[in-house]
Every structure is written in C-alpha cells, then in structure tokens.
Design a protein around this motif. Sequence first.
Motif, PDB file in Angstrom:
ATOM      1  N   LEU A   1       9.999   5.055 -23.966  1.00  0.00           N
ATOM      2  CA  LEU A   1      11.280   5.627 -24.382  1.00  0.00           C
ATOM      3  C   LEU A   1      11.990   6.304 -23.215  1.00  0.00           C
ATOM      4  O   LEU A   1      11.423   7.161 -22.546  1.00  0.00           O
ATOM      5  N   LYS A   2      13.215   5.950 -22.985  1.00  0.00           N
ATOM      6  CA  LYS A   2      14.087   6.626 -22.027  1.00  0.00           C
ATOM      7  C   LYS A   2      13.541   6.676 -20.599  1.00  0.00           C
ATOM      8  O   LYS A   2      13.820   7.596 -19.854  1.00  0.00           O
ATOM      9  N   HIS A   3      12.718   5.744 -20.233  1.00  0.00           N
ATOM     10  CA  HIS A   3      12.191   5.700 -18.873  1.00  0.00           C
ATOM     11  C   HIS A   3      12.465   4.312 -18.309  1.00  0.00           C
ATOM     12  O   HIS A   3      12.148   3.306 -18.934  1.00  0.00           O
ATOM     13  N   ASN A   4      13.061   4.269 -17.143  1.00  0.00           N
ATOM     14  CA  ASN A   4      13.382   2.998 -16.503  1.00  0.00           C
ATOM     15  C   ASN A   4      12.177   2.577 -15.658  1.00  0.00           C
ATOM     16  O   ASN A   4      12.094   2.908 -14.480  1.00  0.00           O
ATOM     17  N   LEU A   5      11.255   1.874 -16.277  1.00  0.00           N
ATOM     18  CA  LEU A   5      10.013   1.494 -15.614  1.00  0.00           C
ATOM     19  C   LEU A   5       9.969  -0.004 -15.365  1.00  0.00           C
ATOM     20  O   LEU A   5      10.622  -0.784 -16.052  1.00  0.00           O
ATOM     21  N   LYS A   6       9.154  -0.364 -14.410  1.00  0.00           N
ATOM     22  CA  LYS A   6       8.918  -1.777 -14.121  1.00  0.00           C
ATOM     23  C   LYS A   6       7.434  -1.934 -13.786  1.00  0.00           C
ATOM     24  O   LYS A   6       6.682  -0.959 -13.781  1.00  0.00           O
ATOM     25  N   LYS A   7       6.998  -3.129 -13.504  1.00  0.00           N
ATOM     26  CA  LYS A   7       5.597  -3.404 -13.198  1.00  0.00           C
ATOM     27  C   LYS A   7       5.146  -2.539 -12.026  1.00  0.00           C
ATOM     28  O   LYS A   7       5.850  -2.397 -11.033  1.00  0.00           O
ATOM     29  N   GLY A   8       3.957  -1.924 -12.179  1.00  0.00           N
ATOM     30  CA  GLY A   8       3.432  -1.101 -11.098  1.00  0.00           C
ATOM     31  C   GLY A   8       2.517  -0.008 -11.603  1.00  0.00           C
ATOM     32  O   GLY A   8       2.262   0.119 -12.805  1.00  0.00           O
ATOM     33  N   PHE A   9       2.030   0.807 -10.675  1.00  0.00           N
ATOM     34  CA  PHE A   9       1.153   1.939 -10.982  1.00  0.00           C
ATOM     35  C   PHE A   9       1.981   3.213 -11.126  1.00  0.00           C
ATOM     36  O   PHE A   9       2.925   3.440 -10.357  1.00  0.00           O
ATOM     37  N   TYR A  10       1.593   4.050 -12.086  1.00  0.00           N
ATOM     38  CA  TYR A  10       2.290   5.306 -12.355  1.00  0.00           C
ATOM     39  C   TYR A  10       1.272   6.406 -12.629  1.00  0.00           C
ATOM     40  O   TYR A  10       0.130   6.131 -13.015  1.00  0.00           O
ATOM     41  N   ASN A  11       1.707   7.649 -12.467  1.00  0.00           N
ATOM     42  CA  ASN A  11       0.919   8.815 -12.847  1.00  0.00           C
ATOM     43  C   ASN A  11       1.702   9.605 -13.878  1.00  0.00           C
ATOM     44  O   ASN A  11       2.903   9.833 -13.717  1.00  0.00           O
TER      45      ASN A  11
END
Length: 167
Positions: free
Chosen positions: A84-94
């Motif tokens: 929700l409400k996060h502009n994410l793409k493929k990859g690693f996150y914390n």
Amino acid sequence: EYDNPQTGSTWENLKDISNCKYFDISAVSILDEQMNPKKDFYNSEKIKIKISFFINEVHSQMKIQIYVHKYGELVFTAPFFIGLKHNLKKGFYNLICEIPSYLLSSGNYFLSADSSLYNMEGISDFNYILNFEIFLDKMKDMPFIETMPGYVFPQLDWQIEQDNKSV
C-alpha cells in the motif's frame, strides 16, 4: 515449534528466496536505537526490529507481520502492509519497526514473523526465531519496582487534578 532459532540477535532464512513468486523474508534482526545487534534491554530502551525481504514481483496485498510472545502466549502483533502506498520494484528492502520504551514488563520474549498476500495467501511463517530479554530499570516518576505481573507494563501518562467540590 521453532524455525531455525538463533542464539544471536539475527535470524537468517536458509531457503533460497531469489525465485519466490512475489516476496519473502530473508532475515530478521533485533537492534538497539543505534541499530547495533542486541538481545538484552532495559524497559527504558527502545527496541528496533529489522526485517530484510526480497521482492520478486510487486503485489498490492503484500504484508509482513511480527508476533511477540512470552510464556507461549501472544503479547502483541504488528502488521505492515508493504503493497500500500509504496512505490516498490524488484529488489531487496529493509523494514524497521520500533517497540517503544516503557511498554514491556521484565522477562524473556520470543519473536515470530510471517509474510503473506493479505486475505489471499500465506507465503512464509517463521515461529520463535529470535528471543530478547527485558530488565526493569527506570520507572519514570515511580519508585524502582523489581518485577510486575503481566506481559506489558506501559508507563501511562497519569494526571492528577483537584476536584472543586467542597469538603
């Protein structure tokens, strides 16, 4: 039931998650306010929980949730809706959350975590993967108390005011 429990302050998922369908948790760490690994805390200290995860394909229903247990009982749970409400793409996150100071009573707590597509599909469930200890030290405006019953011991904001009724 324990999933690859760790004696340190970091748990790592032993599964290869690089080909997961949507996303999955790669590691969970318990940290102090300066982001240093730590397992023993005073109740006056904040606790940071860092969840590392990998996104292979973004889905709007992605959710990570932590569970804090004591004596085999759930103390509290906290979800975070990644999609929700996060502009994410493929990859690693914390993902980092903070357990506030003056919330937990003394004792040994266990941390569990899971990932899912909210109301659709469970992805992973990691039970009792880390533990941490809380010791009582400061009580804000209270005298020192060695132990208190219960799992939470919040230091509430009490106010005293005089009632204008006649004596």
